[in-house]
Design a protein around this motif. Structure first.
Motif, PDB file in Angstrom:
ATOM      1  N   SER A 257       9.713  -1.178  -4.323  1.00  0.00           N
ATOM      2  CA  SER A 257       9.496  -1.904  -3.078  1.00  0.00           C
ATOM      3  C   SER A 257       8.740  -1.020  -2.093  1.00  0.00           C
ATOM      4  N   LEU A 258       8.294  -1.617  -1.014  1.00  0.00           N
ATOM      5  CA  LEU A 258       7.629  -0.828   0.030  1.00  0.00           C
ATOM      6  C   LEU A 258       8.608   0.153   0.669  1.00  0.00           C
ATOM      7  N   ALA A 259       9.832  -0.268   0.859  1.00  0.00           N
ATOM      8  CA  ALA A 259      10.835   0.638   1.426  1.00  0.00           C
ATOM      9  C   ALA A 259      11.117   1.803   0.497  1.00  0.00           C
ATOM     10  N   GLY A 260      10.914   1.598  -0.798  1.00  0.00           N
ATOM     11  CA  GLY A 260      11.165   2.664  -1.763  1.00  0.00           C
ATOM     12  C   GLY A 260      10.039   3.667  -1.882  1.00  0.00           C
ATOM     13  N   ALA A 261       8.908   3.416  -1.216  1.00  0.00           N
ATOM     14  CA  ALA A 261       7.759   4.333  -1.264  1.00  0.00           C
ATOM     15  C   ALA A 261       7.139   4.428   0.125  1.00  0.00           C
ATOM     16  N   PRO A 262       7.856   5.040   1.078  1.00  0.00           N
ATOM     17  CA  PRO A 262       7.377   5.053   2.465  1.00  0.00           C
ATOM     18  C   PRO A 262       6.041   5.765   2.651  1.00  0.00           C
ATOM     19  N   GLN A 263       5.767   6.820   1.851  1.00  0.00           N
ATOM     20  CA  GLN A 263       4.505   7.522   1.992  1.00  0.00           C
ATOM     21  C   GLN A 263       3.331   6.632   1.596  1.00  0.00           C
ATOM     22  N   ALA A 264       3.477   5.931   0.478  1.00  0.00           N
ATOM     23  CA  ALA A 264       2.429   5.015   0.045  1.00  0.00           C
ATOM     24  C   ALA A 264       2.254   3.879   1.041  1.00  0.00           C
ATOM     25  N   ALA A 265       3.353   3.379   1.587  1.00  0.00           N
ATOM     26  CA  ALA A 265       3.266   2.316   2.581  1.00  0.00           C
ATOM     27  C   ALA A 265       2.497   2.780   3.814  1.00  0.00           C
ATOM     28  N   ALA A 266       2.733   4.021   4.232  1.00  0.00           N
ATOM     29  CA  ALA A 266       1.988   4.559   5.375  1.00  0.00           C
ATOM     30  C   ALA A 266       0.510   4.714   5.051  1.00  0.00           C
ATOM     31  N   GLU A 267       0.199   5.168   3.845  1.00  0.00           N
ATOM     32  CA  GLU A 267      -1.204   5.328   3.448  1.00  0.00           C
ATOM     33  C   GLU A 267      -1.931   3.991   3.406  1.00  0.00           C
ATOM     34  N   SER A 268      -1.191   2.907   3.164  1.00  0.00           N
ATOM     35  CA  SER A 268      -1.808   1.587   3.076  1.00  0.00           C
ATOM     36  C   SER A 268      -2.023   0.937   4.437  1.00  0.00           C
ATOM     37  N   ASN A 269      -1.593   1.580   5.494  1.00  0.00           N
ATOM     38  CA  ASN A 269      -1.662   1.011   6.845  1.00  0.00           C
ATOM     39  C   ASN A 269      -2.866   1.581   7.581  1.00  0.00           C
ATOM     40  N   PRO A 270      -3.838   0.752   7.986  1.00  0.00           N
ATOM     41  CA  PRO A 270      -5.002   1.296   8.703  1.00  0.00           C
ATOM     42  C   PRO A 270      -4.637   2.034   9.977  1.00  0.00           C
ATOM     43  N   ILE A 271      -3.543   1.649  10.600  1.00  0.00           N
ATOM     44  CA  ILE A 271      -3.130   2.315  11.837  1.00  0.00           C
ATOM     45  C   ILE A 271      -2.817   3.779  11.590  1.00  0.00           C
ATOM     46  N   SER A 272      -2.333   4.106  10.386  1.00  0.00           N
ATOM     47  CA  SER A 272      -1.987   5.490  10.062  1.00  0.00           C
ATOM     48  C   SER A 272      -3.206   6.403  10.032  1.00  0.00           C
ATOM     49  N   HIS A 273      -4.398   5.843   9.927  1.00  0.00           N
ATOM     50  CA  HIS A 273      -5.610   6.644   9.765  1.00  0.00           C
ATOM     51  C   HIS A 273      -6.445   6.737  11.037  1.00  0.00           C
ATOM     52  N   LEU A 274      -5.982   6.144  12.125  1.00  0.00           N
ATOM     53  CA  LEU A 274      -6.798   6.129  13.339  1.00  0.00           C
ATOM     54  C   LEU A 274      -6.995   7.525  13.915  1.00  0.00           C
ATOM     55  N   ASP A 275      -5.975   8.363  13.840  1.00  0.00           N
ATOM     56  CA  ASP A 275      -6.087   9.708  14.408  1.00  0.00           C
ATOM     57  C   ASP A 275      -7.097  10.568  13.660  1.00  0.00           C
TER      58      ASP A 275
END
Length: 357
Positions: A257-275
């Protein structure tokens, strides 16, 4: 959608939709909400599309090339998997700015033939429109593969710009639903992979995959909250591993699940890459208040994050509009708010402002 001028074509064996057969196991769990909560519109433009006239075509001559192979990645079985694009180019005195259309399809299909009328409307407004296919869940692809495909399409078009008669110094990405998500991801990443750190030399950060603008129609951003506005039953269906969001992030057969892979979930979020993005493109985000597939707050999350980073971001909310690309399921009424002249002129005006300056 606009009234057809010819009988609607029937699917044939050559039609990508007719060829597509989802895998028997595991099955991606599609979920449609029975209720949609209101989201904040205080920083958005609110438009009521009720009764607005539909777009009309025929104002400018267009030339078309179909089935251009832009990349041939290897599939999960190790065999080459050609990816194709179609290209509409308007009759202009000089090379036309480029808009790459990324179709929706729930991460399960990517039919480049979708949105024929609205793509033609954008092309008749003076933009070359390249409609691409990309790898999806049935091909054992994840979001990383699909983002890489969009980047490859842009590099191919830039490498052949003179041949195609397009100006690839001025480029926008335009996507709907899954395609809107991929347009946003590719826009903030430029030429980087979601796994890459910030470039050590921002001035040299893969200019071949940088874009000036992104149009995101009802796309997701934070896939862990894709059902945040929905009824409890629908929200619960996104908590496991058998839904399209989890499979597109972690892999079709991962069972995670997404909850089971928080790092991958963050990598899949465009907001995580704005900085880590040196220069963010301008964004136009559009969403319907009655979307039962992607929570309207998804574009709000991205809009607010972009504004917090000083980016040029405009969000438009269509009152009563649903998930526009469900028109592919023969629900033409759900597509009509998205093909009004008022809605589409918001798109073409944004493209003129950002690509023509």
């Amino acid at each position: 959608m606009p009234e057809p001028t010819a009988p609607r074509p029937e699917f044939t064996a050559a039609d990508p939709a007719a060829e597509f057969t989802p895998p028997a196991q595991p099955r991606a769990d599609f979920a449609f909400a029975t209720s949609v909560a209101e989201s904040d519109t205080s920083t958005s433009i609110v438009v009521d599309p009720t009764g607005e006239p539909q777009i009309t075509l025929g104002t400018r001559k267009l030339s078309e090339q179909r089935d251009i192979v832009y990349a041939t990645p290897k599939g999960a079985d190790g065999k080459p998997s050609p990816l194709r694009l179609d290209l509409l180019v308007p009759d202009t005195d000089e090379p036309a700015p480029l808009v790459i259309y990324v179709p929706g399809g729930g991460f399960m299909i990517s039919r480049k033939e979708l949105a024929a009328e609205t793509k033609s409307y954008v092309a008749e407004a003076g933009f070359a429109v390249a409609s691409i296919e990309y790898r999806t869940i049935p091909q054992d692809a994840t979001f990383r593969d699909a983002v890489a495909d969009v980047q490859s399409a842009l590099r191919h078009l830039r490498a052949h710009a003179e041949e195609y008669g397009i100006d690839t110094r001025r480029v926008a990405l335009w996507g709907e639903s899954a395609g809107g998500y991929l347009a946003a991801m590719t826009g903030v990443l430029g030429g980087r992979s979601p796994l890459d750190p910030a470039p050590t030399d921002p001035g040299a950060a893969d200019r071949d995959a940088a874009v000036q603008a992104v149009v995101d129609n009802f796309g997701a951003s934070d896939l862990t909250r894709i059902a945040a506005d929905f009824d409890p039953v629908t929200r619960a269906r996104f908590e496991g591993a058998d839904n399209i969001a989890a499979m597109f992030v972690n892999g079709r057969t991962s069972g995670v699940s997404l909850a089971g892979a928080p790092q991958a979930a963050a990598e899949s979020n465009p907001i995580s890459h704005l900085d880590s993005t040196p220069a963010l493109p301008a964004f136009l985000l559009l969403h319907g208040t009655a979307d039962p597939v992607v929570s309207p707050s998804q574009t709000l999350l991205l809009h607010e994050a972009l504004r917090a980073h000083g980016a040029d971001s405009t969000r438009v909310v269509l009152v009563g509009a649903g998930h526009g690309d469900l028109a592919v399921l023969d629900d033409e009424e759900v597509g009509r708010p998205w093909s009004t002249r008022r809605t589409m002129d918001l798109v073409t005006d944004f493209l003129r402002r950002t690509l023509h300056g």
